[in-house]
Design a protein around this motif. Structure first.
Motif, PDB file in Angstrom:
ATOM      1  N   TYR A  40     -48.786 -14.799  -0.211  1.00 40.38           N
ATOM      2  CA  TYR A  40     -48.199 -14.938  -1.545  1.00 40.38           C
ATOM      3  C   TYR A  40     -46.751 -14.449  -1.504  1.00 40.38           C
ATOM      4  CZ  TYR A  40     -49.642  -9.991  -1.805  1.00 40.38           C
ATOM      5  OH  TYR A  40     -49.838  -8.668  -1.557  1.00 40.38           O
ATOM      6  N   PHE A  41     -45.995 -14.830  -2.536  1.00 31.92           N
ATOM      7  CA  PHE A  41     -44.592 -14.435  -2.620  1.00 31.92           C
ATOM      8  C   PHE A  41     -44.479 -13.004  -3.149  1.00 31.92           C
ATOM      9  CE2 PHE A  41     -44.049 -19.019  -2.591  1.00 31.92           C
ATOM     10  CZ  PHE A  41     -42.889 -19.188  -1.835  1.00 31.92           C
ATOM     11  N   PRO A  42     -43.502 -12.270  -2.682  1.00 34.60           N
ATOM     12  CA  PRO A  42     -43.269 -10.917  -3.232  1.00 34.60           C
ATOM     13  C   PRO A  42     -42.656 -11.022  -4.622  1.00 34.60           C
ATOM     14  CG  PRO A  42     -41.549 -11.472  -1.658  1.00 34.60           C
ATOM     15  CD  PRO A  42     -42.557 -12.589  -1.581  1.00 34.60           C
ATOM     16  N   PRO A  43     -42.721  -9.962  -5.416  1.00 34.65           N
ATOM     17  CA  PRO A  43     -42.075  -9.977  -6.733  1.00 34.65           C
ATOM     18  C   PRO A  43     -40.571 -10.197  -6.587  1.00 34.65           C
ATOM     19  CG  PRO A  43     -43.589  -8.117  -6.537  1.00 34.65           C
ATOM     20  CD  PRO A  43     -43.459  -8.709  -5.172  1.00 34.65           C
ATOM     21  N   GLU A  44     -39.968 -10.778  -7.627  1.00 35.48           N
ATOM     22  CA  GLU A  44     -38.523 -10.997  -7.637  1.00 35.48           C
ATOM     23  C   GLU A  44     -37.795  -9.665  -7.457  1.00 35.48           C
ATOM     24  OE1 GLU A  44     -36.694 -13.650  -7.797  1.00 35.48           O
ATOM     25  OE2 GLU A  44     -38.079 -15.269  -8.371  1.00 35.48           O
ATOM     26  N   GLY A  45     -36.785  -9.674  -6.582  1.00 37.08           N
ATOM     27  CA  GLY A  45     -35.990  -8.482  -6.335  1.00 37.08           C
ATOM     28  C   GLY A  45     -36.569  -7.569  -5.277  1.00 37.08           C
ATOM     29  N   GLN A  46     -37.794  -7.871  -4.773  1.00 34.09           N
ATOM     30  CA  GLN A  46     -38.408  -7.026  -3.747  1.00 34.09           C
ATOM     31  C   GLN A  46     -38.577  -7.786  -2.423  1.00 34.09           C
ATOM     32  OE1 GLN A  46     -41.954  -4.994  -5.112  1.00 34.09           O
ATOM     33  NE2 GLN A  46     -41.155  -4.808  -7.206  1.00 34.09           N
ATOM     34  N   GLU A  47     -37.805  -8.871  -2.260  1.00 33.56           N
ATOM     35  CA  GLU A  47     -37.893  -9.645  -1.017  1.00 33.56           C
ATOM     36  C   GLU A  47     -37.313  -8.856   0.158  1.00 33.56           C
ATOM     37  OE1 GLU A  47     -36.321 -10.706  -3.735  1.00 33.56           O
ATOM     38  OE2 GLU A  47     -36.980 -12.712  -4.362  1.00 33.56           O
ATOM     39  N   VAL A  48     -37.946  -8.999   1.334  1.00 28.22           N
ATOM     40  CA  VAL A  48     -37.486  -8.320   2.552  1.00 28.22           C
ATOM     41  C   VAL A  48     -36.912  -9.375   3.491  1.00 28.22           C
ATOM     42  CG1 VAL A  48     -38.167  -6.944   4.557  1.00 28.22           C
ATOM     43  CG2 VAL A  48     -39.209  -6.496   2.314  1.00 28.22           C
ATOM     44  N   GLU A  49     -35.630  -9.220   3.821  1.00 25.01           N
ATOM     45  CA  GLU A  49     -34.955 -10.188   4.680  1.00 25.01           C
ATOM     46  C   GLU A  49     -35.361  -9.981   6.143  1.00 25.01           C
ATOM     47  OE1 GLU A  49     -30.357 -11.289   5.971  1.00 25.01           O
ATOM     48  OE2 GLU A  49     -30.761 -10.301   4.020  1.00 25.01           O
ATOM     49  N   TYR A  60     -36.986 -14.728   4.493  1.00 24.02           N
ATOM     50  CA  TYR A  60     -37.595 -13.552   3.877  1.00 24.02           C
ATOM     51  C   TYR A  60     -39.084 -13.544   4.193  1.00 24.02           C
ATOM     52  CZ  TYR A  60     -33.280 -13.621   1.132  1.00 24.02           C
ATOM     53  OH  TYR A  60     -31.969 -13.644   0.726  1.00 24.02           O
ATOM     54  N   GLN A  61     -39.671 -12.340   4.153  1.00 26.13           N
ATOM     55  CA  GLN A  61     -41.084 -12.165   4.477  1.00 26.13           C
ATOM     56  C   GLN A  61     -41.985 -12.615   3.315  1.00 26.13           C
ATOM     57  OE1 GLN A  61     -42.728 -10.885   7.169  1.00 26.13           O
ATOM     58  NE2 GLN A  61     -41.324  -9.540   8.282  1.00 26.13           N
ATOM     59  N   MET A  62     -42.980 -13.459   3.647  1.00 24.34           N
ATOM     60  CA  MET A  62     -44.094 -13.663   2.733  1.00 24.34           C
ATOM     61  C   MET A  62     -45.011 -12.435   2.845  1.00 24.34           C
ATOM     62  SD  MET A  62     -43.912 -16.708   1.197  1.00 24.34           S
ATOM     63  CE  MET A  62     -45.592 -17.178   0.780  1.00 24.34           C
TER      64      MET A  62
END
Length: 339
Positions: free
Chosen positions: A42-51, A7-9
């Motif tokens: 930084y990490f994206p918010p939970e549930g908004q991760e981009v594969e 997933y994208q940082m």
């Protein structure tokens, strides 16, 4: 073994403050062209991760020593300024618990900044606290000095009192309870049952949660992290209720007196069924056991002060009413009675 899903940082541009840029596929800011700063990931918010489809992990990025741009582990030269790698290590990885880089603070007027930088006076409460602690320490030291300070004074014996007590014991049958493995040999009328003696911890499945792990190249992967869950389970053992015969206190009797009117004596209570030493005890028999004895002097100082001192019987008996002796008087007013 197949590659885990990546997933994208995200990252924030340090030059134009554009946020939520994709750290793996956007190595340069699309607004101002600045190179990606790995410290701003930084990490994206939970549930908004981009594969990321088909991403192949080759290792963590390395930071350029000249322009600080992030470069792939497969690159030998900086893709931003062309500088060689020259042994630079990996970029710092981000923890999933870390907060996103904060937005830059608004500039304050010079006067306001100066006022904010000016040191504030120390809080009054702290000063009072120090004075209070110092006062308490002084009081404690003063009390210790009074307690430890001693001086000799002359005292006269104005009275002598004594007391002696005995305890009447009776041989009785009584109920008791204990773990069966500790059962006394002379126990009788024993009944056994199961009772909880303690508890033990046993495994009760696992508690799992998803952990996001920064791989250092602008991507992250998810993995399950599990911990054993425990529960408390009772442990049972054999318990025994029983009857047993033992000597038990029945009553006490005390005699008191003063010299020279009454010489010290031990009470002589009557026993309904006297037990003879050396014989086998029978239920209901009684015996005497020595209780407490106390010998006290009443003392008077030269200025009329009155004190009481408890002494062992030989030292108490060696004195008589009207005798003089030296005592050690403490600063607190008490006396040390050791002669």
């Amino acid at each position: 073994m197949s590659e885990p899903i990546a997933y994208q940082m995200l990252w924030r541009c340090s030059k134009c403050q554009t946020r939520d840029l994709r750290a793996l596929t956007q190595r340069f800011c699309p607004h101002c062209g600045a190179a990606q700063d790995p410290e701003q990931r930084y990490f994206p918010p939970e549930g908004q991760e981009v594969e990321v489809q088909g991403h192949r992990y080759v290792g963590a990025d390395w930071p350029c020593g000249y322009c600080e741009a992030a470069n792939s582990a497969a690159a030998s030269f900086c893709t931003h300024c062309g500088a060689p790698r020259e042994g630079h290590g990996e970029v710092r990885r981000v923890s999933d618990t870390a907060s996103p880089p904060p937005a830059p603070e608004a500039k304050q007027p010079a006067a306001a900044a100066t006022a904010q930088a000016a040191p504030s006076p120390p809080p009054t409460r702290r000063t009072w606290g120090r004075w209070l602690l110092a006062g308490m320490a002084a009081l404690l030291l003063g009390w210790l000095a009074l307690y430890l300070f001693e001086r000799e004074v002359s005292a006269t014996v104005v009275g002598q009192s004594w007391s002696r007590s005995v305890v009447v014991e009776q041989y009785q049958a009584q109920s008791a309870s204990d773990w069966c493995e500790d059962l006394p040999a002379d126990a009788y009328h024993v009944s056994r049952y199961q009772a909880q003696r303690g508890s033990r911890e046993v495994e009760d499945g696992q508690s799992c949660h998803t952990v996001r792990e920064d791989r250092g190249d602008g991507s992250f992967v998810k993995r399950e992290e599990c911990q054993t869950r425990w529960r408390s389970e009772p442990v049972y053992a054999a318990r025994c209720d029983y009857r047993i015969k033992r000597w038990q206190p029945l009553r006490s009797e005390t005699w008191r007196g003063t010299l020279p009117q009454q010489e010290p004596q031990w009470p002589a209570p009557s026993l309904s069924q006297r037990w003879e030493p050396g014989s086998v005890a029978q239920l209901g028999q009684q015996r005497l056991t020595t209780g407490r004895e106390r010998y006290e002097l009443q003392l008077q100082g030269p200025d009329g002060q009155a004190w009481r001192c408890e002494l062992p019987q030989p030292e108490w008996a060696a004195l008589a009413t009207g005798s003089s002796l030296r005592l050690r008087l403490r600063g607190t007013g008490g006396v040390s009675c050791g002669l």
